[in-house]
Design a protein around this motif. Sequence first.
Motif, short mmCIF file in Angstrom:
data_model
loop_
_atom_site.label_atom_id
_atom_site.label_comp_id
_atom_site.label_asym_id
_atom_site.label_seq_id
_atom_site.Cartn_x
_atom_site.Cartn_y
_atom_site.Cartn_z
N ALA A 194 1.20 23.12 -27.40
CA ALA A 194 -0.26 23.14 -27.28
C ALA A 194 -0.79 21.77 -26.86
O ALA A 194 -1.70 21.67 -26.03
CB ALA A 194 -0.89 23.59 -28.59
N GLU A 195 -0.23 20.72 -27.43
CA GLU A 195 -0.65 19.37 -27.05
C GLU A 195 -0.41 19.11 -25.57
O GLU A 195 -1.22 18.45 -24.90
CB GLU A 195 0.10 18.33 -27.89
N SER A 196 0.68 19.64 -25.04
CA SER A 196 1.00 19.43 -23.62
C SER A 196 -0.02 20.09 -22.71
O SER A 196 -0.12 19.74 -21.52
CB SER A 196 2.40 19.97 -23.31
N LEU A 197 -0.78 21.06 -23.24
CA LEU A 197 -1.81 21.73 -22.46
C LEU A 197 -3.17 21.03 -22.57
O LEU A 197 -4.14 21.48 -21.97
CB LEU A 197 -1.96 23.19 -22.93
N GLY A 198 -3.23 19.95 -23.35
CA GLY A 198 -4.47 19.21 -23.50
C GLY A 198 -5.27 19.58 -24.73
O GLY A 198 -6.44 19.18 -24.85
N VAL A 199 -4.66 20.34 -25.64
CA VAL A 199 -5.36 20.80 -26.85
C VAL A 199 -5.19 19.78 -27.96
O VAL A 199 -4.11 19.21 -28.15
CB VAL A 199 -4.78 22.17 -27.30
N LYS A 200 -6.25 19.57 -28.74
CA LYS A 200 -6.12 18.75 -29.95
C LYS A 200 -5.38 19.58 -30.99
O LYS A 200 -5.74 20.73 -31.27
CB LYS A 200 -7.48 18.34 -30.50
N VAL A 201 -4.34 19.03 -31.61
CA VAL A 201 -3.50 19.76 -32.56
C VAL A 201 -3.51 19.05 -33.90
O VAL A 201 -3.40 17.82 -33.98
CB VAL A 201 -2.05 19.87 -32.03
N ILE A 202 -3.66 19.84 -34.97
CA ILE A 202 -3.54 19.34 -36.34
C ILE A 202 -2.35 20.04 -36.97
O ILE A 202 -2.32 21.28 -37.07
CB ILE A 202 -4.81 19.62 -37.17
N ARG A 203 -1.34 19.27 -37.38
CA ARG A 203 -0.13 19.84 -37.97
C ARG A 203 -0.24 19.85 -39.49
O ARG A 203 -0.60 18.84 -40.09
CB ARG A 203 1.11 19.03 -37.56
N ILE A 204 0.09 20.99 -40.09
CA ILE A 204 0.12 21.11 -41.55
C ILE A 204 1.57 21.06 -41.99
O ILE A 204 2.38 21.91 -41.59
CB ILE A 204 -0.53 22.42 -42.02
N GLU A 205 1.92 20.09 -42.81
CA GLU A 205 3.30 19.94 -43.25
C GLU A 205 3.60 20.92 -44.38
O GLU A 205 2.75 21.18 -45.24
CB GLU A 205 3.54 18.51 -43.75
N PRO A 206 4.80 21.52 -44.38
CA PRO A 206 5.19 22.40 -45.49
C PRO A 206 5.19 21.65 -46.82
O PRO A 206 5.32 20.42 -46.85
CB PRO A 206 6.60 22.85 -45.11
N GLY A 207 5.05 22.42 -47.90
CA GLY A 207 5.07 21.79 -49.22
C GLY A 207 3.91 22.24 -50.08
O GLY A 207 3.12 23.11 -49.70
N THR A 208 3.79 21.61 -51.23
CA THR A 208 2.78 22.04 -52.19
C THR A 208 1.35 21.81 -51.70
O THR A 208 0.42 22.45 -52.18
CB THR A 208 2.97 21.28 -53.52
N GLY A 209 1.17 20.93 -50.73
CA GLY A 209 -0.18 20.63 -50.25
C GLY A 209 -0.56 21.37 -48.99
O GLY A 209 -1.58 21.04 -48.37
N ALA A 210 0.22 22.37 -48.60
CA ALA A 210 -0.03 23.03 -47.31
C ALA A 210 -1.40 23.71 -47.26
O ALA A 210 -2.14 23.57 -46.27
CB ALA A 210 1.07 24.05 -47.03
N ILE A 211 -1.77 24.45 -48.30
CA ILE A 211 -3.04 25.18 -48.27
C ILE A 211 -4.22 24.23 -48.33
O ILE A 211 -5.22 24.39 -47.62
CB ILE A 211 -3.08 26.22 -49.41
N ALA A 212 -4.12 23.20 -49.17
CA ALA A 212 -5.18 22.18 -49.20
C ALA A 212 -5.29 21.49 -47.85
O ALA A 212 -6.39 21.20 -47.36
CB ALA A 212 -4.91 21.15 -50.30
N GLY A 213 -4.14 21.26 -47.19
CA GLY A 213 -4.15 20.66 -45.87
C GLY A 213 -4.79 21.55 -44.84
O GLY A 213 -5.51 21.08 -43.94
N LEU A 214 -4.55 22.87 -44.95
CA LEU A 214 -5.16 23.82 -44.02
C LEU A 214 -6.68 23.82 -44.19
O LEU A 214 -7.42 23.81 -43.19
CB LEU A 214 -4.60 25.21 -44.27
#
Length: 641
Positions: free
Chosen positions: A553-573
């Motif tokens: 998606a980044e290669s297409l010019g889109v801003k991307v936000i990555r959510i890392e796996p783990g206990t904080g994934a939902i809070a990160g989302l």
Amino acid sequence: MAPAIRRMTVAQAVVEFLANQYTVDGDYRERLIPAMFGIFGHGNVAGVGQALKQYQSTDPSLMPYYQGRNEQAQAHQAVGYARHTRRRATYAVTTSIGPGSTNLLTGAALATTNRLPALLFPSDTFATRAADPVLQQLERPDAYDVTVNDAFRPLSRFFDRVSRPEQLYSALLNGLRVLTDPAETGAVTISLPQDVQAEAMDVPAEFLTPREWRIRRPEPEDEDIRRAAQAIRAARRPLIIAGGGVLYAFAEAELAAFAEATGIPVGNTQAGVGVLPWDHPFSLGAIGSTGTTAANALAAEADLIIGIGTRYEDFTTASRTAFQNPDVKFVNINVAALDAYKHGSSLPIVADARKALVKLAQALGGYRAGADLEQAVEAEKRRWNAIVDDAFDTRHTPLPSQNEIIGATNRSMDAKDVVVCAAGSLPGDLHKMWRVRDPFGYHVEYAYSCMGYEIPGGLGVKRAVLHAGEERDVVVMVGDGSYLMMHTELVTAVAERIKLVVVLIQNHGYASIGALSESLGSQRFGTKYRQLDEDRHSFDDGETLPIDLATNAESLGVKVIRIEPGTGAIAGLEAALKEAKAAPEGSGPILIHIESDPLLDAPGSESWWDVPVSQVSELDSTRTAFATYTDHKSRQRPLLG
């Protein structure tokens, strides 16, 4: 004085004619075709392409042109726009001949299946056959007049081919008649041979003057209303099934008033999500195979089903197992006779949903269902809401469940925001669990459930939102399988700086069909994204593919936000969604990438969907599944009533 006759090409006449067509619905008036999509090739570059360029130079507002990256996706944008405008407007799409045209076939099927308008202009081979066979022409030894565009005939609600300039008048007028008819609408396909597009003709000025297409809202017959009211008064456990027709008729307020006055509960189809807010006391939520336990519990006991604006597809009826009362009858209210007469109903009402609800409420006077029904509704809603709360709030690590992701997205969106989806496990999970608060807040394409619809369909919705000046974010939820089908329209959003929020759920395969395969005894065969095990020629157990869709998606010019796996994934989302919503309009698309565990299922609907199981098998899993299938089949009914 304007000339009575104008000399122009067929393509120029098409463009100028479309620019002057208006939809009228009561006091509402809007351009029917506000813009045109197109990808150009030798079929249309010198025809419709030239016309669009000419008007862009002389009058840019006449017919704005938008680019797309795939013809199918352009049709999907038209459908998304049409759905959000409640079928009052749509886009036109021009293509070249050959593959440009056939790329539209899936879009045509989707539009027609969903009963949503899309105006398609696939180019065709030479009408004169001066160049024969032309590049990309299909040749059949038994029928030389057949081209690839004839494949549109069964997929369109209207099809015509303009082989001579003089045919343009009847083709366009009849095509738009169907396009604006609530009972007939779908894909309207007008095939334009490439030589005819560029041919000059004398066009009467009256053909190019503004024309209004009034949306028909037919009144119900008094006798039909009398008989329906009689049936409702005689019922002990009535139930309403509300479909998309309620929304297209702008009948949400009338439905709420009807349910509140009569005490009759309401279950909704996929297209009907939003007819009532999720927490309305008489809203049971989704019904059928992807429904809530509340709606399905009441459906099983109902002795009268009042269908309003639904086409009763198999998910809605749980493949004809949802209604188990031996005396169940059906009152079907629909603007289309095809749907009003579904299941052999003896009480069809062919009418606009809003007008029928008003008259039916008047005919029922002070009628109200028994208190025991209202108590059952309250108890079943309470049970289901607790199930959903648990699904949303239970945390799994390192990868969250899709339930948690849906819950976090739902909590993070404003009431007027729109969620968009189409295929995979997400539509069923959204249908049963999404807590809708606004009639326009839910857009799931499920009549065709087309993988790849999500991003272009979401763009169509966003275009409608922007055109109307509404303050709504559009959030597309899509799995990795559908993303890979048609993510290229992100480039369109980048080019036009359209703020579209995409939540991409990566589960390394086809989660929906994987779960279905397992339930049918096929052991998730062919549903995982894995390296090929050449010794066994299997994709089931190899290493996970090293695919990075966020980088894609980044290669297409889109801003991307990555959510890392783990206990904080939902809070990160939730934090990522807050950031995305805070971005200003005109800042371009934002994609949030999050991984999920595909083996964590959504709550069950206590319902069924008929997918046949092999009657003979050497696999124990298949034999076990067939025994379960046979048990469900025993409860399937013809539903004549």
